[in-house]
Design an enzyme around this catalytic site. Sequence first.
Site, short mmCIF file in Angstrom:
data_model
loop_
_atom_site.label_atom_id
_atom_site.label_comp_id
_atom_site.label_asym_id
_atom_site.label_seq_id
_atom_site.Cartn_x
_atom_site.Cartn_y
_atom_site.Cartn_z
N ASP A 148 0.49 -1.35 0.34
CA ASP A 148 0.16 -0.21 -0.32
C ASP A 148 0.59 1.54 -0.37
O ASP A 148 2.11 1.12 0.34
CB ASP A 148 -1.27 -0.03 1.13
N ASP A 165 4.17 2.06 -4.35
CA ASP A 165 2.54 2.80 -4.61
C ASP A 165 2.77 1.92 -5.52
O ASP A 165 3.76 2.04 -7.30
CB ASP A 165 3.14 4.34 -4.85
N ASN A 223 -6.53 -5.47 -5.85
CA ASN A 223 -7.26 -4.29 -4.86
C ASN A 223 -7.87 -2.79 -5.19
O ASN A 223 -7.99 -2.88 -4.86
CB ASN A 223 -7.53 -5.13 -4.08
N TYR A 271 -12.72 6.41 -14.36
CA TYR A 271 -12.34 5.54 -12.97
C TYR A 271 -13.38 4.55 -13.51
O TYR A 271 -13.32 3.16 -13.61
CB TYR A 271 -13.13 6.21 -12.12
N LYS A 278 -12.46 0.13 -14.65
CA LYS A 278 -13.56 -0.37 -14.29
C LYS A 278 -13.92 -1.14 -15.08
O LYS A 278 -14.23 -2.72 -15.08
CB LYS A 278 -14.50 0.08 -12.77
N VAL A 291 -19.72 0.25 -0.70
CA VAL A 291 -19.39 -0.84 -0.03
C VAL A 291 -19.20 0.10 1.25
O VAL A 291 -17.63 0.86 1.02
CB VAL A 291 -17.71 -1.99 0.62
N THR A 323 -16.83 1.57 3.94
CA THR A 323 -15.17 1.78 4.33
C THR A 323 -15.37 3.20 4.81
O THR A 323 -16.41 3.42 4.53
CB THR A 323 -14.32 2.20 3.18
N1 LIG Z 1 -15.58 0.82 -1.49
C1 LIG Z 1 -16.46 0.71 -2.57
O1 LIG Z 1 -17.90 1.36 -2.80
C2 LIG Z 1 -16.25 -0.29 -3.72
C3 LIG Z 1 -17.52 0.20 -4.64
C4 LIG Z 1 -16.56 -0.67 -5.80
C5 LIG Z 1 -15.52 -0.94 -6.25
N2 LIG Z 1 -13.99 -0.65 -4.78
C6 LIG Z 1 -13.03 -1.13 -5.35
O2 LIG Z 1 -12.48 -1.69 -4.17
C7 LIG Z 1 -11.66 -1.78 -4.59
C8 LIG Z 1 -11.41 -1.12 -2.79
O3 LIG Z 1 -11.73 0.07 -2.91
P1 LIG Z 1 -11.86 0.46 -1.17
O4 LIG Z 1 -13.12 1.21 -1.39
O5 LIG Z 1 -11.61 -0.24 0.35
O6 LIG Z 1 -10.72 1.89 -1.38
P2 LIG Z 1 -10.02 2.34 0.08
O7 LIG Z 1 -9.73 4.21 -0.39
O8 LIG Z 1 -10.92 2.52 0.79
O9 LIG Z 1 -8.88 1.18 0.40
C9 LIG Z 1 -8.42 1.62 -1.58
C10 LIG Z 1 -6.78 1.37 -0.56
O10 LIG Z 1 -5.72 1.33 -1.87
C11 LIG Z 1 -4.91 2.22 -1.39
N3 LIG Z 1 -3.91 3.09 -3.23
C12 LIG Z 1 -4.56 3.45 -3.75
N4 LIG Z 1 -3.84 4.13 -4.15
C13 LIG Z 1 -2.89 3.07 -3.69
C14 LIG Z 1 -1.30 3.33 -5.03
N5 LIG Z 1 -0.88 4.15 -6.10
N6 LIG Z 1 -1.14 2.36 -4.23
C15 LIG Z 1 -0.64 1.76 -3.23
N7 LIG Z 1 -2.21 1.68 -2.87
C16 LIG Z 1 -2.74 2.54 -2.88
C17 LIG Z 1 -5.27 3.47 -0.62
O11 LIG Z 1 -3.80 3.52 0.39
C18 LIG Z 1 -5.90 2.41 0.62
O12 LIG Z 1 -5.40 1.80 2.05
C19 LIG Z 1 -10.98 -0.17 -5.28
O13 LIG Z 1 -10.45 -1.24 -6.30
C20 LIG Z 1 -12.45 0.30 -5.64
O14 LIG Z 1 -12.40 1.14 -6.55
C21 LIG Z 1 -15.46 -0.02 -3.79
#
Ligand SMILES: NC(=O)c1ccc[n+]([C@@H]2O[C@H](COP(=O)([O-])OP(=O)(O)OC[C@H]3O[C@@H](n4cnc5c(N)ncnc54)[C@H](O)[C@@H]3O)[C@@H](O)[C@H]2O)c1
Length: 252
Positions: free
Chosen positions: A41, A67, A94, A159, A163, A192, A194
């Site tokens: 991360d 990154d 992810n 985005y 996706k 979700v 979060t």
């Molecule tokens: N939460 C939702 O409602 C939702 C809905 C649909 C899809 N998603 C997908 O699920 C996955 C996780 O989403 P989430 O909601 O947990 O996101 P989040 O933002 O809560 O967590 C994402 C994590 O990825 C890390 N990250 C971001 N850019 C980065 C980079 N360049 N290098 C390394 N780490 C990096 C962030 O620091 C964070 O810890 C993503 O692919 C997101 O698109 C989430």
Amino acid sequence: MTATYSDLEGRAILVTGGATGIGAAMVEAFARQGAVACFVDMDAAAGGELSARLEESGLSAPFAACDVRRTRDLQAQVLRFSRAHGPISVLVNNAGNDRRHKLADLTEDAFDDIVAVNLRHQVFAAQVVAPMMKKTGGGSIINFASIGWMIGGSEYPVYAAAKASIHGLTRALARDLGRDRVRVNTISPGWVMTDRQRRLWLDDAGRERIAASQALPGELLPEDIAQMALFLGSDASRMCSAQNYIVDGGWA
Ligand SMILES: NC(=O)c1ccc[n+]([C@@H]2O[C@H](COP(=O)([O-])OP(=O)(O)OC[C@H]3O[C@@H](n4cnc5c(N)ncnc54)[C@H](O)[C@@H]3O)[C@@H](O)[C@H]2O)c1
């Protein structure tokens, strides 16, 4: 309630973007199955804290700050994890970022950055794990998409495009790698809850939209997505490949 997948015990798995949100729930879920839940991360503080918390309770969750937009760093780190903990048998692609943007203000640099954080690293992480999976007789790659573009999500066109493209990647890689028993699937989460979603986007209108749109009442939690990732990571899903698994409370 959590199923036990005994085949995950002792296996090295990798979650990108595993420090917070859905990624953190998956790191914890795989570690609780006895897997060596490696994760990267860019948030070094949150990653270090999660790793320390899990290791204090006797679980294995090695963390490295990275990154994922920096392809060479990402691939080098995957190789370091595999040298230290064994070949990666489950890759969970992810990491992502749903930051809002408008067509009128979009620059080429911003476009490239959104694609880099939501698509490109998924390809290059697969590139580095595929040979080790082939060598060890198979593996599972889980690519993260979203239902956002399916349900008319707005204010994130690039985005949404990135996706939407993920499942094409999944289907093509599933064919290319399937003969080596590498399975490739997509998880498409709904909305979700979060910490980040609650902080940035969830308001009363959002709560009403969820209540009106999900078939099931209640909040979709990171742990609900982690359950699907465990199943797809385990040999319990040994004949599942090239599919899109939607976990959204029945919204899309
Ligand atoms: N939460 C939702 O409602 C939702 C809905 C649909 C899809 N998603 C997908 O699920 C996955 C996780 O989403 P989430 O909601 O947990 O996101 P989040 O933002 O809560 O967590 C994402 C994590 O990825 C890390 N990250 C971001 N850019 C980065 C980079 N360049 N290098 C390394 N780490 C990096 C962030 O620091 C964070 O810890 C993503 O692919 C997101 O698109 C989430």
